[in-house]
Design a protein around this motif. Structure first.
Motif, PDB file in Angstrom:
ATOM      1  N   ASP A 292      -5.597   1.947 -14.809  1.00  0.00           N
ATOM      2  CA  ASP A 292      -6.520   1.476 -13.767  1.00  0.00           C
ATOM      3  C   ASP A 292      -5.749   0.985 -12.549  1.00  0.00           C
ATOM      4  OD1 ASP A 292      -8.676   2.080 -15.345  1.00  0.00           O
ATOM      5  OD2 ASP A 292      -9.010   0.033 -16.037  1.00  0.00           O
ATOM      6  N   GLY A 293      -4.638   0.302 -12.786  1.00  0.00           N
ATOM      7  CA  GLY A 293      -3.851  -0.212 -11.679  1.00  0.00           C
ATOM      8  C   GLY A 293      -3.158   0.869 -10.880  1.00  0.00           C
ATOM      9  N   MET A 294      -2.880   1.998 -11.513  1.00  0.00           N
ATOM     10  CA  MET A 294      -2.148   3.078 -10.849  1.00  0.00           C
ATOM     11  C   MET A 294      -3.077   4.060 -10.138  1.00  0.00           C
ATOM     12  SD  MET A 294       0.837   5.523 -12.508  1.00  0.00           S
ATOM     13  CE  MET A 294       1.276   4.290 -13.724  1.00  0.00           C
ATOM     14  N   ARG A 295      -4.369   4.014 -10.473  1.00  0.00           N
ATOM     15  CA  ARG A 295      -5.291   5.065 -10.032  1.00  0.00           C
ATOM     16  C   ARG A 295      -5.315   5.255  -8.521  1.00  0.00           C
ATOM     17  NH1 ARG A 295      -7.616   8.458  -8.061  1.00  0.00           N
ATOM     18  NH2 ARG A 295      -9.613   9.448  -8.606  1.00  0.00           N
TER      19      ARG A 295
ATOM     20  N   ILE B  59       7.547  -9.590  15.918  1.00  0.00           N
ATOM     21  CA  ILE B  59       7.523  -8.647  14.800  1.00  0.00           C
ATOM     22  C   ILE B  59       6.166  -8.760  14.127  1.00  0.00           C
ATOM     23  CG2 ILE B  59       8.489  -8.016  12.551  1.00  0.00           C
ATOM     24  CD1 ILE B  59      11.153  -9.189  13.428  1.00  0.00           C
ATOM     25  N   ILE B  60       5.539  -7.619  13.896  1.00  0.00           N
ATOM     26  CA  ILE B  60       4.308  -7.552  13.101  1.00  0.00           C
ATOM     27  C   ILE B  60       4.586  -6.661  11.904  1.00  0.00           C
ATOM     28  CG2 ILE B  60       1.887  -6.870  13.023  1.00  0.00           C
ATOM     29  CD1 ILE B  60       1.820  -7.125  16.078  1.00  0.00           C
ATOM     30  N   ASP B  61       4.378  -7.175  10.700  1.00  0.00           N
ATOM     31  CA  ASP B  61       4.457  -6.275   9.546  1.00  0.00           C
ATOM     32  C   ASP B  61       3.098  -6.187   8.876  1.00  0.00           C
ATOM     33  OD1 ASP B  61       4.386  -7.509   6.659  1.00  0.00           O
ATOM     34  OD2 ASP B  61       5.596  -8.956   7.780  1.00  0.00           O
ATOM     35  N   LEU B  62       2.784  -4.979   8.444  1.00  0.00           N
ATOM     36  CA  LEU B  62       1.526  -4.698   7.758  1.00  0.00           C
ATOM     37  C   LEU B  62       1.851  -4.094   6.403  1.00  0.00           C
ATOM     38  CD1 LEU B  62       1.104  -3.436  11.018  1.00  0.00           C
ATOM     39  CD2 LEU B  62      -1.186  -4.059  10.243  1.00  0.00           C
ATOM     40  N   ALA B  63       1.222  -4.632   5.354  1.00  0.00           N
ATOM     41  CA  ALA B  63       1.589  -4.193   4.009  1.00  0.00           C
ATOM     42  C   ALA B  63       0.447  -4.415   3.026  1.00  0.00           C
ATOM     43  CB  ALA B  63       2.829  -4.953   3.530  1.00  0.00           C
ATOM     44  N   THR B  64       0.226  -3.439   2.162  1.00  0.00           N
ATOM     45  CA  THR B  64      -0.639  -3.633   0.996  1.00  0.00           C
ATOM     46  C   THR B  64       0.228  -4.329  -0.048  1.00  0.00           C
ATOM     47  OG1 THR B  64      -0.015  -1.418   0.233  1.00  0.00           O
ATOM     48  CG2 THR B  64      -2.058  -1.607   1.462  1.00  0.00           C
ATOM     49  N   LEU B  65       0.410  -5.631   0.107  1.00  0.00           N
ATOM     50  CA  LEU B  65       1.506  -6.295  -0.597  1.00  0.00           C
ATOM     51  C   LEU B  65       1.116  -6.927  -1.919  1.00  0.00           C
ATOM     52  CD1 LEU B  65       4.495  -6.510   0.089  1.00  0.00           C
ATOM     53  CD2 LEU B  65       4.076  -8.841   0.869  1.00  0.00           C
ATOM     54  N   THR B  66      -0.020  -7.644  -1.980  1.00  0.00           N
ATOM     55  CA  THR B  66      -0.315  -8.383  -3.207  1.00  0.00           C
ATOM     56  C   THR B  66      -1.764  -8.241  -3.631  1.00  0.00           C
ATOM     57  OG1 THR B  66      -0.949 -10.448  -2.085  1.00  0.00           O
ATOM     58  CG2 THR B  66       1.398 -10.133  -2.555  1.00  0.00           C
ATOM     59  N   GLY B  67      -1.973  -8.175  -4.933  1.00  0.00           N
ATOM     60  CA  GLY B  67      -3.313  -8.296  -5.478  1.00  0.00           C
ATOM     61  C   GLY B  67      -3.853  -9.703  -5.306  1.00  0.00           C
ATOM     62  N   ALA B  68      -2.942 -10.670  -5.193  1.00  0.00           N
ATOM     63  CA  ALA B  68      -3.366 -12.060  -5.050  1.00  0.00           C
ATOM     64  C   ALA B  68      -4.154 -12.275  -3.761  1.00  0.00           C
ATOM     65  CB  ALA B  68      -2.153 -12.980  -5.085  1.00  0.00           C
TER      66      ALA B  68
ATOM     67  N   LEU C  99      -9.264 -13.282  -1.017  1.00  0.00           N
ATOM     68  CA  LEU C  99     -10.061 -12.960   0.164  1.00  0.00           C
ATOM     69  C   LEU C  99     -10.899 -11.704   0.027  1.00  0.00           C
ATOM     70  CD1 LEU C  99      -7.373 -13.753   2.910  1.00  0.00           C
ATOM     71  CD2 LEU C  99      -9.250 -15.209   2.133  1.00  0.00           C
ATOM     72  N   GLY C 100     -10.718 -10.911  -1.018  1.00  0.00           N
ATOM     73  CA  GLY C 100     -11.491  -9.704  -1.185  1.00  0.00           C
ATOM     74  C   GLY C 100     -10.959  -8.540  -0.367  1.00  0.00           C
ATOM     75  N   ALA C 101     -11.657  -7.414  -0.458  1.00  0.00           N
ATOM     76  CA  ALA C 101     -11.173  -6.175   0.146  1.00  0.00           C
ATOM     77  C   ALA C 101     -11.314  -6.153   1.660  1.00  0.00           C
ATOM     78  CB  ALA C 101     -11.923  -4.987  -0.454  1.00  0.00           C
ATOM     79  N   GLN C 102     -12.300  -6.873   2.204  1.00  0.00           N
ATOM     80  CA  GLN C 102     -12.625  -6.737   3.626  1.00  0.00           C
ATOM     81  C   GLN C 102     -11.853  -7.693   4.534  1.00  0.00           C
ATOM     82  OE1 GLN C 102     -16.888  -6.959   4.193  1.00  0.00           O
ATOM     83  NE2 GLN C 102     -17.295  -5.739   2.365  1.00  0.00           N
TER      84      GLN C 102
ATOM     85  N   HIS D 297       2.730 -11.604   9.610  1.00  0.00           N
ATOM     86  CA  HIS D 297       2.687 -10.811   8.374  1.00  0.00           C
ATOM     87  C   HIS D 297       1.233 -10.656   7.957  1.00  0.00           C
ATOM     88  CE1 HIS D 297       2.918  -9.546   4.260  1.00  0.00           C
ATOM     89  NE2 HIS D 297       2.596 -10.733   3.777  1.00  0.00           N
ATOM     90  N   ILE D 298       0.806  -9.412   7.756  1.00  0.00           N
ATOM     91  CA  ILE D 298      -0.582  -9.129   7.395  1.00  0.00           C
ATOM     92  C   ILE D 298      -0.610  -8.389   6.060  1.00  0.00           C
ATOM     93  CG2 ILE D 298      -2.697  -7.953   8.076  1.00  0.00           C
ATOM     94  CD1 ILE D 298      -1.753  -8.352  10.998  1.00  0.00           C
ATOM     95  N   ASP D 299      -1.209  -9.037   5.079  1.00  0.00           N
ATOM     96  CA  ASP D 299      -1.358  -8.495   3.725  1.00  0.00           C
ATOM     97  C   ASP D 299      -2.770  -7.920   3.649  1.00  0.00           C
ATOM     98  OD1 ASP D 299      -1.592  -8.053   0.973  1.00  0.00           O
ATOM     99  OD2 ASP D 299      -0.499  -9.882   0.443  1.00  0.00           O
ATOM    100  N   LEU D 300      -2.874  -6.585   3.719  1.00  0.00           N
ATOM    101  CA  LEU D 300      -4.191  -5.946   3.807  1.00  0.00           C
ATOM    102  C   LEU D 300      -4.444  -5.025   2.616  1.00  0.00           C
ATOM    103  CD1 LEU D 300      -3.004  -3.081   4.814  1.00  0.00           C
ATOM    104  CD2 LEU D 300      -3.390  -3.964   7.095  1.00  0.00           C
ATOM    105  N   PHE D 301      -5.679  -4.566   2.514  1.00  0.00           N
ATOM    106  CA  PHE D 301      -6.083  -3.689   1.410  1.00  0.00           C
ATOM    107  C   PHE D 301      -6.056  -2.220   1.809  1.00  0.00           C
ATOM    108  CE2 PHE D 301      -9.507  -2.491  -1.843  1.00  0.00           C
ATOM    109  CZ  PHE D 301      -8.628  -2.548  -2.917  1.00  0.00           C
ATOM    110  N   ALA D 302      -6.340  -1.935   3.081  1.00  0.00           N
ATOM    111  CA  ALA D 302      -6.330  -0.566   3.628  1.00  0.00           C
ATOM    112  C   ALA D 302      -7.286   0.358   2.876  1.00  0.00           C
ATOM    113  CB  ALA D 302      -4.913   0.011   3.620  1.00  0.00           C
ATOM    114  N   TRP D 303      -8.358  -0.190   2.363  1.00  0.00           N
ATOM    115  CA  TRP D 303      -9.258   0.592   1.516  1.00  0.00           C
ATOM    116  C   TRP D 303     -10.645  -0.031   1.535  1.00  0.00           C
ATOM    117  CZ3 TRP D 303      -8.035   5.127  -0.816  1.00  0.00           C
ATOM    118  CH2 TRP D 303      -8.873   5.622  -1.812  1.00  0.00           C
ATOM    119  N   ASN D 304     -11.664   0.812   1.582  1.00  0.00           N
ATOM    120  CA  ASN D 304     -13.043   0.371   1.394  1.00  0.00           C
ATOM    121  C   ASN D 304     -13.444   0.628  -0.049  1.00  0.00           C
ATOM    122  OD1 ASN D 304     -13.624  -0.352   4.144  1.00  0.00           O
ATOM    123  ND2 ASN D 304     -13.765   1.817   4.629  1.00  0.00           N
TER     124      ASN D 304
END
Length: 463
Positions: A245-248, A334-343, A348-351, A427-434
């Protein structure tokens, strides 16, 4: 493009009258009784993301009533392009005014569908707008956002480190930027050991992708802006392998890189008076005999040694080299954008992407812009006392915290070690997914924060 900019509206274009609930309540008593009865029958009240088709005396479509939350919403018209009958439409001069920028943006995003493998069932409806700089801006925003979505949606088989580099090179060519990449063992020779360590087990070579661009003639005097994007094109978790499930959806783990390229394209398209550097450490976190291991200690470009607590916390490891490299040029920001953590998603949820900054006033300014533009972020603290949780007994720092608590903060604190002390950094930790579908936002890859970031950068650099 499903939005066409034309000086004259084609004959036969159907008018769309935009209303909100208040505007519809004021309008309804003035409508013919037959129309009022029809609207009552279909239950139209002017609610956002709803519409009603109005026929003429011959039973053909003569007008559309479309409900919006407000005229400046970026998804105001997004429910229409794939729901209205195919054809050409125009905005009526009556009702709620939708700005040309939001009309173009929302219509294009509403028409978006990732159709690389599965053809569309129908063509979306077309909206004709008068030419204007505002409409052009809306189309530029939509184009960057849709390209970002396409990158995230493309499966890892067709979007590995090399293909991500090709996408970056195409953007560079479109805007006259310089492109280069450091590939495979050359990473070791040029002192990017952390990127190499994470990506070395994959059959597709790791690399550092770099774009450089200047939007001003006297470029040496322009402020330097560095945008860094996490480009993990697929994440198995490494030897600390993820479950099924985590890899899907781990094709999306390069969502930070996709959003970085989308933001960079907008910076260049809007010709902001900056020197722009884009850095993407692109890897696949794979499993093989030469994979990096839990317990390994890896030297980084900055000279700090990372103890690997878990190979599935690879994003911060590859970003460490890229952030250190960006800091060497002492950029203005510097701005970094990353799907970094499940935490961050648990908090904060997906949005709602998590925003970390050394400066509260900067974070507040960006948060306020995000809320105003319906492209939100939420400020979270770089809580210094938690640094004790990422101390290592055999290295300088460990890539996992001592507990599951404050996971997003721990990851941000880890990255902070590789940014110069007085460097301005976001630093922005985002989901990049709906994960759920909304008008103009189908399930799948998403561009998050790049509209807010563009507005922030315009205020910072262009007044």
């Amino acid at each position: 493009m499903t939005v066409q900019l034309k000086k004259s509206i084609p004959a036969g274009a159907v008018a769309i009258t935009v209303v909100d609930r208040a505007a519809f309540q004021a309008m309804a008593p003035k409508l013919p009784a037959r129309t009022r009865n029809w609207l009552a029958t279909v239950g139209f009240t002017g609610a956002a993301d709803t519409f009603a088709l109005l026929p003429d005396a011959n039973g053909t479509l003569s007008e559309v009533l479309a409900g919006v939350a407000h005229g400046n919403h970026p998804f105001a018209l997004a429910a229409l392009p794939q729901a209205l009958p195919e054809g050409v439409y125009q905005l009526s001069e009556t009702g709620v005014t939708v700005s040309p920028e939001q009309a173009a943006l929302s219509w294009e995003l509403g028409a978006y569908q990732f159709d690389l493998y599965k053809p569309r069932k129908r063509a979306p409806a077309t909206l004709v707008l008068p030419p204007s700089p505002e409409a052009q801006r809306g189309l530029a925003l939509a184009a960057a956002m849709m390209a970002t979505r396409d990158l995230v949606n493309t499966p890892a088989e067709h979007m590995g480190p090399e293909e991500l580099a090709q996408a970056a090179e195409l953007i560079a060519k479109q805007h006259g930027a310089k492109f280069k990449q450091i590939v495979g063992d050359a990473l070791l020779k040029q002192n990017f050991p952390a990127i190499h360590a994470v990506g070395r087990a994959a059959t597709r070579a790791p690399r550092l992708i770099e774009l450089n661009w200047s939007g001003v003639k006297k470029s040496a005097k322009a402020p330097l802006l560095s945008i860094v994007g996490k480009g993990v094109c697929f994440d198995t978790g490494g030897l600390d392998i993820k479950g099924a499930d985590g890899m899907r959806q781990m094709k999306k783990d390069m969502g930070g890189a996709a959003n970085a390229l989308g933001l960079a394209a907008l910076v260049m398209a809007c010709k902001l008076p900056v020197r722009l550097q884009v850095l993407i450490p692109a890897v696949e976190n794979a499993i093989a005999g030469n994979a990096y291991r839990p317990g390994d200690v890896i030297k980084t470009r900055k000279g700090l040694h990372i103890e690997i607590g878990n190979t599935d916390a690879e994003g911060r490891v590859v970003l460490s080299d890229a952030l250190a490299y960006a800091s060497e040029s002492q950029p203005d920001l510097i701005i970094d954008l990353a799907t970094l953590t499940g935490a961050a998603r648990v908090a904060l949820g997906a949005q709602l992407p998590a925003l970390f900054s050394k400066h509260f006033d900067t974070a507040r300014e960006l948060m306020d812009l995000g809320m105003k533009l319906d492209d939100p972020l939420w400020h979270m603290p770089l809580w210094a006392p938690y640094k004790a949780g990422i101390e290592s007994s055999i290295g300088d720092i460990v890539n996992t915290g001592k507990s599951a608590l404050a996971g997003a903060i721990n990851a941000a604190l880890f990255l902070e070690y590789f940014v110069s002390e007085h460097q301005d950094w976001l630093h922005i930790d985002l989901f990049a997914w709906n994960d759920t579908a909304r008008p103009g936002r189908p399930i799948g890859g998403e561009a998050q924060t790049i509209r807010a970031l563009l507005a922030f950068l315009e205020q910072r650099y262009a007044g």
